[in-house]
Write a protein that holds these residues in place. Sequence first.
Motif, PDB file in Angstrom:
ATOM      1  N   TRP A 133     -14.677  -4.298   6.444  1.00 42.03           N
ATOM      2  CA  TRP A 133     -15.386  -3.639   5.484  1.00 42.03           C
ATOM      3  C   TRP A 133     -16.943  -4.102   5.724  1.00 42.03           C
ATOM      4  N   LYS A 145       1.383   4.214  -3.161  1.00 41.20           N
ATOM      5  CA  LYS A 145       0.854   5.504  -2.716  1.00 41.20           C
ATOM      6  C   LYS A 145       1.897   6.508  -3.075  1.00 41.20           C
ATOM      7  N   ASP A 153     -18.306 -12.500   4.823  1.00 43.07           N
ATOM      8  CA  ASP A 153     -18.616 -11.346   4.778  1.00 43.07           C
ATOM      9  C   ASP A 153     -18.505 -10.543   3.604  1.00 43.07           C
ATOM     10  N   GLU A 183       0.835  -1.258   0.109  1.00 42.28           N
ATOM     11  CA  GLU A 183      -0.048  -0.051  -0.082  1.00 42.28           C
ATOM     12  C   GLU A 183       0.861   1.062  -0.015  1.00 42.28           C
ATOM     13  N   LYS A 235     -16.703  -9.598   1.309  1.00 43.82           N
ATOM     14  CA  LYS A 235     -15.969  -8.666   0.804  1.00 43.82           C
ATOM     15  C   LYS A 235     -15.102  -9.040  -0.279  1.00 43.82           C
ATOM     16  N   GLU A 286      -5.490   4.814   3.088  1.00 41.61           N
ATOM     17  CA  GLU A 286      -5.060   3.569   2.809  1.00 41.61           C
ATOM     18  C   GLU A 286      -4.623   2.850   4.095  1.00 41.61           C
ATOM     19  N   LEU A 298      -8.075   1.553   5.144  1.00 46.69           N
ATOM     20  CA  LEU A 298      -8.689   0.340   4.323  1.00 46.69           C
ATOM     21  C   LEU A 298      -8.034  -0.735   4.617  1.00 46.69           C
ATOM     22  N   LYS A 299      -6.766  -0.714   4.903  1.00 50.38           N
ATOM     23  CA  LYS A 299      -5.991  -2.063   5.272  1.00 50.38           C
ATOM     24  C   LYS A 299      -6.560  -2.686   6.291  1.00 50.38           C
ATOM     25  N   ALA A 320      -9.172  -2.075   8.569  1.00 51.81           N
ATOM     26  CA  ALA A 320     -10.668  -1.916   9.082  1.00 51.81           C
ATOM     27  C   ALA A 320     -11.343  -3.118   8.322  1.00 51.81           C
TER      28      ALA A 320
END
Lengths: 640, 640
Positions: B102, A98, A483, A94, A485, B94, B97-98, B100
């Motif tokens: 969803w 970025k 879930d 990640e 996802k 970022e 998102l990684k 948490a």
Amino acid sequence: MQFHLNGFQPGDPEISDPAERIQVSGAPGTVPEQVDVLIVGCGPAGLTLATQLAQFSDIKTCIVEQKPERLLVGQADGIACRTMEMFHAYGFSERVLKEAYWVNETTFWRPDDLAPGKIVRSGRVQDVEDGLSEFPHVILNQARIHDGFLDVMRKSPARLEPYYSRRLLDLEVDPAAGPADHAVTVRLERIDAANEGKVETIKARYVVGCDGARSTVRKSIGRELHGDSANHAWGVMDVLAVTDFPDIRFKALIQSAKDGSLLIIPREGGYMVRIYVELAKLDVGERVANRNITADDVIAKARRILKPHTLEVKEIAWWSVYEIGQRLTDKFDDVPEAEIATRLPRIFIAGDACHTHSPKAGQGMNVSMQDAFNLGWKLAVVIGKRCAPSLLHSYSAERQAVAKELIDFDREWAGILASAAKAGGADAARTQDYFVRHGRYTAGTATHYRPSVLTGAASHQHLAQGFVIGTRFHSAPVIRLADAKPVHLGHAAQADGRFRIYAFSRAEDPAAAGSAIRALCDFLTEARESPVKRYTPAGADIDSVIDLRAVFQQDHRELALAAMPPLLLPRKGRYDLIDYEKMFCSDLKSGHDVFAMRGIDREAGCMVVVRPDQYIAQVLPLDGFAGLASYFDGFMLQAR
Amino acid sequence: MQFHLNGFQPGDPEISDPAERIQVSGAPGTVPEQVDVLIVGCGPAGLTLATQLAQFSDIKTCIVEQKPERLLVGQADGIACRTMEMFHAYGFSERVLKEAYWVNETTFWRPDDLAPGKIVRSGRVQDVEDGLSEFPHVILNQARIHDGFLDVMRKSPARLEPYYSRRLLDLEVDPAAGPADHAVTVRLERIDAANEGKVETIKARYVVGCDGARSTVRKSIGRELHGDSANHAWGVMDVLAVTDFPDIRFKALIQSAKDGSLLIIPREGGYMVRIYVELAKLDVGERVANRNITADDVIAKARRILKPHTLEVKEIAWWSVYEIGQRLTDKFDDVPEAEIATRLPRIFIAGDACHTHSPKAGQGMNVSMQDAFNLGWKLAVVIGKRCAPSLLHSYSAERQAVAKELIDFDREWAGILASAAKAGGADAARTQDYFVRHGRYTAGTATHYRPSVLTGAASHQHLAQGFVIGTRFHSAPVIRLADAKPVHLGHAAQADGRFRIYAFSRAEDPAAAGSAIRALCDFLTEARESPVKRYTPAGADIDSVIDLRAVFQQDHRELALAAMPPLLLPRKGRYDLIDYEKMFCSDLKSGHDVFAMRGIDREAGCMVVVRPDQYIAQVLPLDGFAGLASYFDGFMLQAR
């Protein structure tokens, strides 16, 4: 993210104050007296290896580096898609996504037919073909890649930090030592002012030389780099510049009529650019250093090639001139070919210590890191007594072949660039064509390990034509059952030394009494031959050695979670909690159906066995229990 | 990411050693004597505000907190899509998102018609409608959100750290002070053992009370929370548990026949779950604390509601019982309604200090952070002398209306849950329907500021029907012209206090001599009335106050970068480098054409003016120069 606007500053661009970006790091005090693995060199290979080993709290690793601190300015900067996949497994993709520049298109420029003193754009191609990887090809300062590894290492179970300012003096192997002994004695000299001249001695079971093209470890095992001598000088510079060249934010390959080639690599932060400039043909045996080439010479040459465009360099963040041929070591460990059957390797080399080549295809750092990823898990499972030490022979066998291919590719690519240059850019179309055809190679996804104890034969390849045995597991989007996802199937694979079995279900209800998935789970849970039963230590989580994941063809709303086989809802940890992340469904809504994307036989289903370094070991029928058992029996050790 | 398997541990889950996760933080020493802004309280509102102000090195901010250290265990945990968009502007989406959970689907359970003592699933809905936001709805411990802000604050130009263990004693405003004076005198008591009883005095131009429902700052300006008294008790617990309830990894709303409701919120890390349990109706004026409810009581109630499913709680990470009505303050600053024309606000309140409500719609933390995002940029531009101080009146005007809507929504939602409960779950269909219809509201995207000096009228709304004036700028995918990178248009907006103009081009070639985009650039660059000329300080980068971005209809390969107007290739910084990130093209290959997605008039084009907090201020014709000028003239101050 935009940064470097007012000048290049090393370190984390998210830290506003440049002085705060350069934190002191490195382990204090003296190195330990005895370790399982000593890694020499903190380049991409050394850090990949150290970070992998740092995931295991019971493995004692030490990494030493001659430089006084972590790298702050870059050398390599190209990150292939395959490397991004590996970074995901290491946990820092990640941050790279970025911060990095993304290579989306590559453009090609050649002399204008009507006015050969000027260049014109002759083509533009998408840099990575659609669907080749879930990650882009990116560019980021090597120093920031190092920082990513260093951060993960520091936070990992083994809490590893490098020991800086250590020069390897020599190493010695006790020939009488047993396989579990700390048979290698290494002497390190401290070269920081405060400790200058102090010698530290460290005993290691394994030593890995990640110490670059002039590797002392390589010399200590009597190996050499063989290959062409350098005969062409190039300049490279990272600059902040103003230009009216319109493709300055594209990777651009420029061939001029009379002044040679130039390669533009845009860099992270939006303002900096790397420029490779062809300088001069060298005489045989001549070193570029003797030509006294200056940064101004490199800039002047770049300007001539870029005509009619301007180039006004405002700041040079880093520059260098180099000449590199294609050179390769014939074996990557200390065991001579003839003694493989009778002797176990203790000393390895990886990265530039094994292979050097030109940087322009952006391969070097990537191949070096993949060397270390290949070696890392093997050292971990051998030291952890999960696999027999003979597994370590496979490192040199697999990676020397890859390096050989790299050298051949690099030689061919350099030849094409040289001949196009000789032809005054007339071969631009051939250059572009070659670039496109070899896209998978440069993306790092073409690596293909040959059949071995670790890599099965193609007997059942037809069950999953898109998961080619010996290549890296090509991820695809799926929906997690528990879930809903949307996730990437391949991201189940972390750099944790575990094997994974992806069981692709038949069209039937996997929860049904007679389903093939249930039969597989029954086998793995109950049978005496089950590799899960055989190789998982008593008391360890059921997925700690072999991690089973199931993929279903149905929409997730059609399936009943609670009715699934218990092995797919395994109980783990001190509380016997349920792990809900083992089951996935096709992502039918998005149209990305993994069964269709990877050519999986919907009637038969299959198992895809994946190594800890994400390479596909086996494709087997869902009921291929004997084949599955015999695969693991080939190299694993019965759990204590 | 999976974590908490062997027990809940606060802090960064990427740090392997739990002891290392809890680093000491907080500013040392005494608070400064004089600041521009004093923020009281380190909750979501306080940290959002402090992090925004920390981006400005010339603004002196101090944030104080009564607790002795940063929050380690959570209270709120729901992060709406809109909040994720804000986190992106703050630079840490970022990481969230990684880490948490969803929320992908929400399921509904009600009593079985045939056996009312058992619950059955009555429905499942996608949690967020397709295309509502580029970000998902996620769940993450409030403490980790705090950590995200604290990290950005620490790295920011102002390098801010909170001062912990400070209790607000009182504050006093000098009524004779001028608008630029540090007119508010605040006394803080230190309450850590080492400094107990020491009183610090700090003078501030502005004070913001983010000090919760019992806000001392609110009381100091004589404001109160008005509204219903609490009359229903709920329990909440974060647990590691084993259950055979199949939707334990879905957000699930369960209505039992006789035992009330239960809400499942799965949590980050794959194992933990939050459970809200309806406990009891309270008498008027009764406090739940007086009932002596234990964690075992909450668990017992949850078990009854979940029947026939099991629930075995292995560890309770955090639990609480609460009763909260819907309460609201009538104004969010210290200026009485009648004195708005004659007096400027100096003291503000935000978050729970202004509004309290039930947590079950997951709104509280989100609305609080949006309060602070609204106030933060306004304080920054007023302190930076870019806008007139009267702008600060708009904070209470805009956010009080939003809070009013929130309270109304919360009351309605609580009523529906209560009546469904009374009906023994028979109203499950109505509950589900309400949930779906209000999805945009709970996602945080329904906020709609009314026309004001900051928000234009709908005169030209037809030019961009999908960019509704007064609502947040709804991002869409585009391709960046200079490097062909697929990016999100809305991600140009960082939390940097700048206004943005997105100029959507006509179908013509934007580089052509007579194009509307060129005419706009000429106006902004040359005209005396240009807000860019008028409001950008001498010597500052041309985009430092108003940031122009252009979006073209063509494929990026069809356009000539070098021919574009210079304002779209602005020269910036000490080297006059070119910023290449101002121009974007429709993403035609993916089929996500922003012009089609947002209903933009392809013939006319348009300008969309966006505030620093990402809300759409104006939609104007591309040649609406006078309208553009008069908008900024309405509240900005001529640059020095």
